[in-house]
Design a protein around this motif. Structure first.
Motif, PDB file in Angstrom:
ATOM      1  N   ARG A  53      74.995  26.409  -3.389  1.00  0.00           N
ATOM      2  CA  ARG A  53      75.857  26.183  -4.598  1.00  0.00           C
ATOM      3  C   ARG A  53      75.732  24.680  -5.011  1.00  0.00           C
ATOM      4  N   PHE A  54      75.846  23.774  -3.992  1.00  0.00           N
ATOM      5  CA  PHE A  54      75.768  22.532  -4.207  1.00  0.00           C
ATOM      6  C   PHE A  54      74.223  21.764  -4.492  1.00  0.00           C
ATOM      7  N   TRP A  55      73.590  22.339  -3.616  1.00  0.00           N
ATOM      8  CA  TRP A  55      72.093  21.540  -3.171  1.00  0.00           C
ATOM      9  C   TRP A  55      71.266  22.703  -2.698  1.00  0.00           C
ATOM     10  N   GLN A  56      70.142  22.683  -3.187  1.00  0.00           N
ATOM     11  CA  GLN A  56      69.097  23.659  -2.633  1.00  0.00           C
ATOM     12  C   GLN A  56      67.695  23.168  -3.070  1.00  0.00           C
ATOM     13  N   SER A  57      66.598  23.810  -2.288  1.00  0.00           N
ATOM     14  CA  SER A  57      65.326  23.255  -2.840  1.00  0.00           C
ATOM     15  C   SER A  57      64.311  24.532  -2.407  1.00  0.00           C
ATOM     16  N   SER A  58      63.099  24.120  -2.696  1.00  0.00           N
ATOM     17  CA  SER A  58      61.917  25.076  -2.302  1.00  0.00           C
ATOM     18  C   SER A  58      61.365  24.664  -0.583  1.00  0.00           C
ATOM     19  N   TYR A  59      61.963  23.652  -0.124  1.00  0.00           N
ATOM     20  CA  TYR A  59      61.417  23.284   1.025  1.00  0.00           C
ATOM     21  C   TYR A  59      62.208  24.068   1.935  1.00  0.00           C
ATOM     22  N   ASP A  60      61.597  24.144   3.504  1.00  0.00           N
ATOM     23  CA  ASP A  60      62.201  24.927   4.649  1.00  0.00           C
ATOM     24  C   ASP A  60      63.441  24.222   4.868  1.00  0.00           C
ATOM     25  N   MET A  61      64.165  24.706   5.584  1.00  0.00           N
ATOM     26  CA  MET A  61      65.682  24.184   6.132  1.00  0.00           C
ATOM     27  C   MET A  61      65.134  23.110   7.249  1.00  0.00           C
ATOM     28  N   GLY A  62      65.804  21.837   6.678  1.00  0.00           N
ATOM     29  CA  GLY A  62      65.616  20.828   7.505  1.00  0.00           C
ATOM     30  C   GLY A  62      64.549  19.767   7.013  1.00  0.00           C
ATOM     31  N   VAL A  63      63.873  20.115   6.390  1.00  0.00           N
ATOM     32  CA  VAL A  63      62.673  19.247   5.640  1.00  0.00           C
ATOM     33  C   VAL A  63      62.983  18.442   4.457  1.00  0.00           C
ATOM     34  N   THR A  64      62.631  17.181   4.764  1.00  0.00           N
ATOM     35  CA  THR A  64      63.108  16.016   3.793  1.00  0.00           C
ATOM     36  C   THR A  64      62.393  16.347   2.659  1.00  0.00           C
ATOM     37  N   PRO A  65      63.136  16.219   1.552  1.00  0.00           N
ATOM     38  CA  PRO A  65      62.087  16.137   0.104  1.00  0.00           C
ATOM     39  C   PRO A  65      61.142  15.225   0.056  1.00  0.00           C
ATOM     40  N   GLY A  66      60.180  15.376  -0.361  1.00  0.00           N
ATOM     41  CA  GLY A  66      59.191  14.762  -0.619  1.00  0.00           C
ATOM     42  C   GLY A  66      58.099  14.617   0.700  1.00  0.00           C
ATOM     43  N   THR A  67      58.366  15.435   1.740  1.00  0.00           N
ATOM     44  CA  THR A  67      57.311  15.502   2.651  1.00  0.00           C
ATOM     45  C   THR A  67      56.227  16.287   2.257  1.00  0.00           C
ATOM     46  N   VAL A  68      55.156  16.008   2.774  1.00  0.00           N
ATOM     47  CA  VAL A  68      53.936  16.724   2.626  1.00  0.00           C
ATOM     48  C   VAL A  68      53.769  17.867   3.351  1.00  0.00           C
ATOM     49  N   THR A  69      54.024  19.052   2.542  1.00  0.00           N
ATOM     50  CA  THR A  69      53.881  20.408   3.228  1.00  0.00           C
ATOM     51  C   THR A  69      53.510  21.467   2.105  1.00  0.00           C
ATOM     52  N   ASP A  70      52.912  22.591   2.493  1.00  0.00           N
ATOM     53  CA  ASP A  70      52.686  23.416   1.708  1.00  0.00           C
ATOM     54  C   ASP A  70      53.743  24.804   1.787  1.00  0.00           C
ATOM     55  N   VAL A  71      54.684  24.667   2.726  1.00  0.00           N
ATOM     56  CA  VAL A  71      55.555  25.641   3.238  1.00  0.00           C
ATOM     57  C   VAL A  71      56.506  25.731   1.953  1.00  0.00           C
ATOM     58  N   GLY A  72      56.740  26.814   1.257  1.00  0.00           N
ATOM     59  CA  GLY A  72      57.774  27.121   0.249  1.00  0.00           C
ATOM     60  C   GLY A  72      57.372  26.570  -1.152  1.00  0.00           C
ATOM     61  N   ARG A  73      56.230  26.353  -1.322  1.00  0.00           N
ATOM     62  CA  ARG A  73      55.994  25.528  -2.382  1.00  0.00           C
ATOM     63  C   ARG A  73      55.980  26.563  -3.621  1.00  0.00           C
ATOM     64  N   GLU A  74      56.071  26.425  -4.975  1.00  0.00           N
ATOM     65  CA  GLU A  74      56.018  27.004  -6.017  1.00  0.00           C
ATOM     66  C   GLU A  74      54.422  27.325  -6.274  1.00  0.00           C
ATOM     67  N   SER A  75      53.939  28.223  -6.996  1.00  0.00           N
ATOM     68  CA  SER A  75      52.745  28.344  -7.451  1.00  0.00           C
ATOM     69  C   SER A  75      52.698  29.099  -8.733  1.00  0.00           C
ATOM     70  N   ARG A  76      51.914  28.599  -9.819  1.00  0.00           N
ATOM     71  CA  ARG A  76      51.756  29.153 -11.092  1.00  0.00           C
ATOM     72  C   ARG A  76      50.234  28.890 -11.572  1.00  0.00           C
TER      73      ARG A  76
END
Length: 376
Positions: free
Chosen positions: A265-288
């Motif tokens: 409710r206060f902070w959320q993201s598309s990244y996996d739990m414990g992954v710092t924002p800006g990390t290079v990863t495809d896990v959890g990414r949005e696709s359009r």
């Protein structure tokens, strides 16, 4: 048969009013350089590190797993000094803080006149000293309860201290915060007018005599142990509980699912739990997919898994999965980073579009990560 009336607003003995007190939720990952801004993220959700008066100390914040607490088997949050400040200026101050959402605690903490009932804070704590530190044990550490009246014009604080007996040894501590009937402090809202703070260090100009509620426009502290006097000093906290009354009962927490939903409710993201924002990863990414020939008019909506607590417009940031570049998404078809414009952001989600039509064509595949921040 006699029916006994159940009072719905009855306070449940031992109910924990603080969220993520066992430090298990770690959405953002471990943090470094904390203290460079007035309000810094910690490794564990809903806790902040506030750094005031141009405080120069810097900290790392990390989550320990199954190694902390008096039981030796708890998650815990470690706050370690990485840039020392052995002689703090008069107005410097740094503390770990969690604000209570007023609507969450109103039925428990709000007194009849809108003030605060008596409550007790209990927690597991450890202090350790780095090379060259002058910390001696038993060590006195400050804890502060703060509350701001409903119109935001008056801040009150109750500052006390607790003692850590031995170095590098987990201890269970409790501190009673007395009632405060002098102000209208808690209402049914999403605001965070009431908080509890664990103090790291501060200057003499922030000193408080402590022991009673006081009105102050300046956050104060107990002049005690300077946890910033040497690098390598750290404070560990876990199993924090806030409950009505003066008797601390056994620690309790919600389930992992409950605590994660509250944190989101206060902070959320598309990244996996414990992954710092800006990390290079495809896990959890949005696709359009680009579906409009006028590609800068392609609008992409993302709805959050959990609705945010919104007291203002949430802060949304977009990142490329390929490089972690903020403010852009990846065009996977053309292997290009494309600047984005945030069209709208609200409690339920956000909408973005490409800033221009460069390097985009009908049918192109785009990907991105996102964060949404509504922390106090």
């Amino acid at each position: 048969m006699t029916l006994t009336k159940v009072v719905p607003d009855m306070v449940v003995p031992g109910r924990n009013l603080l969220h993520n007190g066992d430090m298990r939720i770690n959405q953002m990952g471990n943090q470094t350089g904390v203290g460079a801004t007035a309000r810094g993220f910690t490794a564990c959700d809903l806790f902040r590190l506030d750094s005031l008066g141009s405080a120069s100390a810097r900290w790392s914040s990390s989550q320990g797993t199954y190694t902390g607490g008096v039981d030796g088997n708890s998650w815990w949050m470690k706050t370690e000094c990485t840039t020392a400040d052995a002689s703090p200026g008069s107005t410097e101050l740094a503390f770990i803080n969690q604000s209570f959402e007023d609507g969450d605690v109103q039925r428990y903490l709000r007194a009849a006149n809108g003030g605060l009932k008596e409550y007790v804070v209990s927690f597991d704590v450890i202090l350790a000293k780095g090379a060259g530190s002058n910390i001696s044990f038993p060590a006195k550490v400050g804890i502060a309860a703060r509350a701001t009246n409903y119109n935001g014009s008056v801040q009150q604080q109750y500052v006390a201290d607790f003692t850590v007996a031995e170095a590098a040894t987990w201890e269970r501590v409790s501190v009673v915060v007395p009632s405060n009937d002098t102000q209208d402090l808690i209402h049914n809202s999403t605001g965070g007018s009431t908080s509890i703070s664990f103090e790291l260090y501060g200057g003499s100009g922030r000193a408080s005599s402590g022991g009673a509620w006081e009105t102050s426009g300046t956050d104060g502290h107990i002049v005690g142990t300077n946890l910033a006097d040497a690098t390598g000093n750290y404070m560990g906290l876990t199993n924090i509980k806030v409950e009505v009354g003066s008797v601390a009962t056994e620690f309790e927490s919600g389930t992992a699912e409950e605590e994660l939903s509250l944190a989101k409710r206060f902070w959320q993201s598309s990244y996996d739990m414990g992954v710092t924002p800006g990390t290079v990863t495809d896990v959890g990414r949005e696709s359009r997919m680009i579906v409009n020939n006028a590609s800068n008019q392609n609008y992409f909506r993302v709805n959050y898994p959990v609705q945010l607590r919104v007291s203002s417009t949430p802060d949304v940031t977009i990142y490329t999965p390929s490089a972690g570049t903020a403010g852009k998404y990846d065009n996977e078809t053309d292997t290009a980073e494309i600047a984005i414009t945030l069209v709208e952001a609200d409690a339920k989600g956000f909408t973005i579009r490409p800033t221009s039509g460069t390097n985009q064509n009908l049918g192109d595949w785009i990907t991105f990560h996102w964060t949404a921040n509504e922390r106090n």
